[in-house]
Structure formats: structure tokens, C-alpha cells
Design a protein around this motif. Sequence first.
Motif, PDB file in Angstrom:
ATOM      1  N   GLY A  10       9.646   1.216   6.978  1.00 36.60           N
ATOM      2  CA  GLY A  10       9.331   0.191   5.978  1.00 36.60           C
ATOM      3  C   GLY A  10      10.518  -0.117   5.079  1.00 36.60           C
ATOM      4  N   GLU A  83      15.176   2.253  15.963  1.00 41.27           N
ATOM      5  CA  GLU A  83      14.831   0.868  16.288  1.00 41.27           C
ATOM      6  C   GLU A  83      15.899  -0.025  15.665  1.00 41.27           C
ATOM      7  OE1 GLU A  83      10.001   1.255  15.731  1.00 41.27           O
ATOM      8  OE2 GLU A  83      11.274   1.119  13.990  1.00 41.27           O
ATOM      9  N   ASN A  88       6.734  -3.041  14.164  1.00 40.43           N
ATOM     10  CA  ASN A  88       5.532  -2.530  13.505  1.00 40.43           C
ATOM     11  C   ASN A  88       5.050  -1.224  14.174  1.00 40.43           C
ATOM     12  OD1 ASN A  88       3.290  -2.326  11.754  1.00 40.43           O
ATOM     13  ND2 ASN A  88       3.172  -4.538  11.584  1.00 40.43           N
ATOM     14  N   GLU A 174      -9.066  -4.102   9.387  1.00 40.83           N
ATOM     15  CA  GLU A 174      -7.738  -4.021   8.755  1.00 40.83           C
ATOM     16  C   GLU A 174      -7.565  -5.172   7.769  1.00 40.83           C
ATOM     17  OE1 GLU A 174      -5.674  -1.787   8.542  1.00 40.83           O
ATOM     18  OE2 GLU A 174      -3.718  -2.657   8.102  1.00 40.83           O
ATOM     19  N   LYS A 175      -7.140  -4.858   6.571  1.00 43.14           N
ATOM     20  CA  LYS A 175      -6.813  -5.832   5.525  1.00 43.14           C
ATOM     21  C   LYS A 175      -7.818  -6.995   5.442  1.00 43.14           C
ATOM     22  CE  LYS A 175      -1.848  -4.772   5.432  1.00 43.14           C
ATOM     23  NZ  LYS A 175      -1.857  -3.559   6.208  1.00 43.14           N
ATOM     24  N   ASN A 193      -8.672   3.429   5.054  1.00 40.90           N
ATOM     25  CA  ASN A 193      -7.849   4.133   6.023  1.00 40.90           C
ATOM     26  C   ASN A 193      -6.578   4.610   5.310  1.00 40.90           C
ATOM     27  OD1 ASN A 193      -6.530   4.948   8.378  1.00 40.90           O
ATOM     28  ND2 ASN A 193      -5.649   2.906   8.696  1.00 40.90           N
ATOM     29  N   ASP A 249      -3.244  -0.424  13.573  1.00 39.30           N
ATOM     30  CA  ASP A 249      -4.556  -0.736  13.005  1.00 39.30           C
ATOM     31  C   ASP A 249      -5.202  -1.918  13.739  1.00 39.30           C
ATOM     32  OD1 ASP A 249      -3.937   1.101  10.632  1.00 39.30           O
ATOM     33  OD2 ASP A 249      -2.281  -0.345  10.624  1.00 39.30           O
TER      34      ASP A 249
HETATM   35  N1  GDD Z   1       9.450   3.107  12.515  1.00 43.85           N
HETATM   36  C1  GDD Z   1       8.728   2.119  12.018  1.00 43.85           C
HETATM   37  N2  GDD Z   1       8.864   0.881  12.577  1.00 43.85           N
HETATM   38  N3  GDD Z   1       7.919   2.358  10.975  1.00 43.85           N
HETATM   39  C2  GDD Z   1       7.218   1.324  10.489  1.00 43.85           C
HETATM   40  C3  GDD Z   1       7.301   0.014  11.011  1.00 43.85           C
HETATM   41  C4  GDD Z   1       8.186  -0.195  12.125  1.00 43.85           C
HETATM   42  O1  GDD Z   1       8.334  -1.303  12.650  1.00 43.85           O
HETATM   43  N4  GDD Z   1       6.494  -0.780  10.287  1.00 43.85           N
HETATM   44  C5  GDD Z   1       5.925  -0.006   9.345  1.00 43.85           C
HETATM   45  N5  GDD Z   1       6.364   1.265   9.450  1.00 43.85           N
HETATM   46  C6  GDD Z   1       5.994   2.428   8.635  1.00 43.85           C
HETATM   47  C7  GDD Z   1       6.096   2.148   7.152  1.00 43.85           C
HETATM   48  O2  GDD Z   1       7.343   2.621   6.668  1.00 43.85           O
HETATM   49  C8  GDD Z   1       4.961   2.981   6.605  1.00 43.85           C
HETATM   50  O3  GDD Z   1       5.407   4.311   6.401  1.00 43.85           O
HETATM   51  C9  GDD Z   1       3.933   3.010   7.734  1.00 43.85           C
HETATM   52  O4  GDD Z   1       4.646   2.688   8.922  1.00 43.85           O
HETATM   53  C10 GDD Z   1       2.759   2.033   7.554  1.00 43.85           C
HETATM   54  O5  GDD Z   1       3.268   0.727   7.505  1.00 43.85           O
HETATM   55  P1  GDD Z   1       2.961  -0.240   6.284  1.00 43.85           P
HETATM   56  O6  GDD Z   1       3.669  -1.528   6.535  1.00 43.85           O
HETATM   57  O7  GDD Z   1       3.213   0.455   4.986  1.00 43.85           O
HETATM   58  O8  GDD Z   1       1.405  -0.477   6.488  1.00 43.85           O
HETATM   59  P2  GDD Z   1       0.369  -0.915   5.395  1.00 43.85           P
HETATM   60  O9  GDD Z   1       0.539  -0.119   4.151  1.00 43.85           O
HETATM   61  O10 GDD Z   1       0.423  -2.403   5.252  1.00 43.85           O
HETATM   62  O11 GDD Z   1      -1.048  -0.544   6.071  1.00 43.85           O
HETATM   63  C11 GDD Z   1      -1.268   0.706   6.683  1.00 43.85           C
HETATM   64  O12 GDD Z   1      -1.391   1.745   5.711  1.00 43.85           O
HETATM   65  C12 GDD Z   1      -2.529   1.603   4.810  1.00 43.85           C
HETATM   66  C13 GDD Z   1      -2.534   2.804   3.871  1.00 43.85           C
HETATM   67  O13 GDD Z   1      -1.368   2.879   3.152  1.00 43.85           O
HETATM   68  C14 GDD Z   1      -2.549   0.596   7.518  1.00 43.85           C
HETATM   69  O14 GDD Z   1      -2.662   1.742   8.321  1.00 43.85           O
HETATM   70  C15 GDD Z   1      -3.778   0.420   6.627  1.00 43.85           C
HETATM   71  O15 GDD Z   1      -4.953   0.438   7.425  1.00 43.85           O
HETATM   72  C16 GDD Z   1      -3.836   1.555   5.619  1.00 43.85           C
HETATM   73  O16 GDD Z   1      -4.975   1.394   4.745  1.00 43.85           O
END
Ligand code: GDD
Length: 352
Positions: A10, A83, A88, A174-175, A193, A249
Amino acid sequence: MIIPVILSGGSGSRLWPVSREHYPKQFLKLNSDTHSLLQETVLRLQGLPDCREPLIVCNEQHRFLVAEQLNSLGVPPARILLEKEGRNTAPALALAAMAALEVEDDPQLLVMPADHVIERPEAFLAAVSDGFSMVASGSLVTFGIQPATANTGYGYIRKGAPQGAGFSVSAFVEKPDAERAQQYLESGDYLWNSGIFLFRARQYLAELAEHAADILQSCETAYHNRSEDLDFLRVDNAAFGECRSDSIDYAVMERTRHAAVIPMDPGWNDIGAWDSLHDLKAKHANAEGNAIQGDVLLHASRNNFVRSESRLVAAVGVNNLIIVETDDAVLVADRDHAQDTKQIVNVLKSRK
Ligand code: GDD
Ligand code: MG
């Protein structure tokens, strides 16, 4: 055998100006004075039985940061998967599952985002241990958090029949939009989640084959044509670049018939934006509801989050503000607009 998989891709733009493209939030000491969020993620696994070295998936520009932060803990990673451009979490986890299968025949993967705070690691590890038998009998386990608000940035899990230490998942959304998130919150039937998962590597790949075969195909090609040096594993950029971008998700958890959820209450916070850090820190702060980090003086002020990195910051008679000072930028934001900090980052990017 458990192989932790740490997702570290992220950019953390809502935590600007401390979190930067070259040094995003997971590498920063946001919660503690001694360790970054990534390091805290690794350290909280101490005491988990049968746990191997972690696999990290990150952007290639952060490879030395990851290696250095793990080595300084004395926890060498099993591999750091790189990467060039993230696709994602669904593809990132496909690569991790393939790498894990080279370490063990069919390990359980404990998937953890690198940017979460967990205040009570023992409660977290107890929930994870409860998950082992559920995973062995074929579930993809997520860990659910009692929702506190109708936050639309999270996945919502509807609890089904009791199963093991938790429940089967009768729906995973999701979202959701604001209206649905509010309904879910009021119903009392849903958990957030946490974004932390436990499943068998082979089962995750089988779920991808069923629900997102194109992602699996691109990742297989990218992984097959990998190159390795030291702990770094580079997948084939051209093949990975072709991969569809999607999160676990949407790609798997909303579709699978094998999801289960274990509720947990370990003081979880995903530190999405400065207001989350305020919530976390203000709990332990003074009666005025201020949370401060660094050299800060406040007078007649309430409910503020103020962080200073290089100068004394003083504020008088202000409420509900986020003030974050670094040596080259200062953010002043209304607490209720903390999420919009990324708009500033977007403007900065377009100026480049
Ligand atoms: N290596 C890698 N590559 N990591 C990634 C990538 C990618 O392309 N995209 C995201 N991540 C990592 C982010 O750094 C983070 O640690 C984790 O994967 C989740 O990605 P987020 O982009 O932060 O997701 P979110 O917060 O919108 O949603 C997710 O987390 C929520 C809780 O914090 C989902 O799982 C939701 O369902 C959940 O509620
Ligand atoms: Mg997140």
C-alpha cells in the motif's frame, strides 16, 4: 505448519505528509517509538507455534527497506516477493501461495496487512489458533471485528451457523455503500472483515481457479518466469503487468462457499487515516481528548491529534483538528475530513 504472508504494497496516501510514496506508512513508527508497523506485524507472531519465517509481498522500490527492517529484528524473511506494479491483493496472494508451496507441501497461510495495529497480540494469537482446525477442515477463515461505525471502507461479513470457534459466512460484502453499511451495523448480524485471513495455500489457488481463473493464469506465468537474487524473488513483469487488478475480497471472499469467520477483539485498528491514529491514541490520553506525538504544546484545545517531527508545534483554542508537522510540509485538517488527505496527494502527483 504456518507461513505468515505480509502484504506490504500500500501507499498510505491518507497519512501524508508523514507517509510518502518512497516511504509509506507500514515502514514508519506510527504507533510505537521503537518499531514500524511492519516490524510490529512481524513481532506479534512471536509465540505462535509451528510458525515459519514470513513471506513479504511488496513493491520493488521498497525491497531494501523491507529487508533492513526485518533483518534488524533478527527475523530473516523466507522470501521477499517483488512487484513492479501492484495488482492488488488477489494476485499478490497468488504469488505468495506459489512461493509458500516451495517451502512446505501444503502450508496454512496467515495473511496479514503490514499496516495494522493490534493492541493485544495474545488475543489475536488465540483467535488464530482457534482457526487451525477450521482451516484443516476446508475453510477460508477471516477474523471479524465488532463494527463500531458504518464505515464504508471495510468488508462486512454476515454471520451464518456456528462453526468451530466461529461461524460460517452467510454473506461477504466488500465496501458497501453508506446506506447498506448503516443497515448492516444496525442489524447486529455483521462483523467487519479485519483483512487478516488464514487458509491453506492449495485451497486459495483452487478458489482462484474457480472464481478468477484469469488471475491465476497470469500469476502462474509471472511466477514461472521469475528470477531470484538473495532473498528477493522477482516475478516476470510483463506477465504480471497483464494480470487483472482485484482484491481477495472481491475476487474470492465474496464468491467462495467455504468462508468462515472467527470474531476477535484484540484492539484492532487499520490506521487508514490520521483520525484512526487519533482514536487509538486518545483512548490513553488526557481528559481533553487530545493525542500528541513529539514536541507539542496545547492550550484550551480539545479532541485534536497533533504530531510534530522537527519543530515545536503550539495550538491555542482549537478543537477537532489534525495537525501534522514534518520538516518540509504541514497538514492542518478537520478531524472529520481526515480521509480527504489523499486529495492533497493527488494534487501533488499531478504537479510532478
Ligand atoms: N503486495 C501488495 N500488492 N500489497 C497490497 C497491494 C498490492 O497490489 N494492494 C494492497 N496491498 C496491501 C496493503 O498494503 C494493505 O496492507 C493490504 O494489502 C490491504 O489492502 P488495502 O488497500 O489497505 O485494503 P482495504 O483497507 O481497502 O480493505 C481491506 O482491508 C479492510 C480492513 O482494513 C479489505 O480486506 C476489507 O474487506 C477490510 O475490511
Ligand atoms: Mg487498508
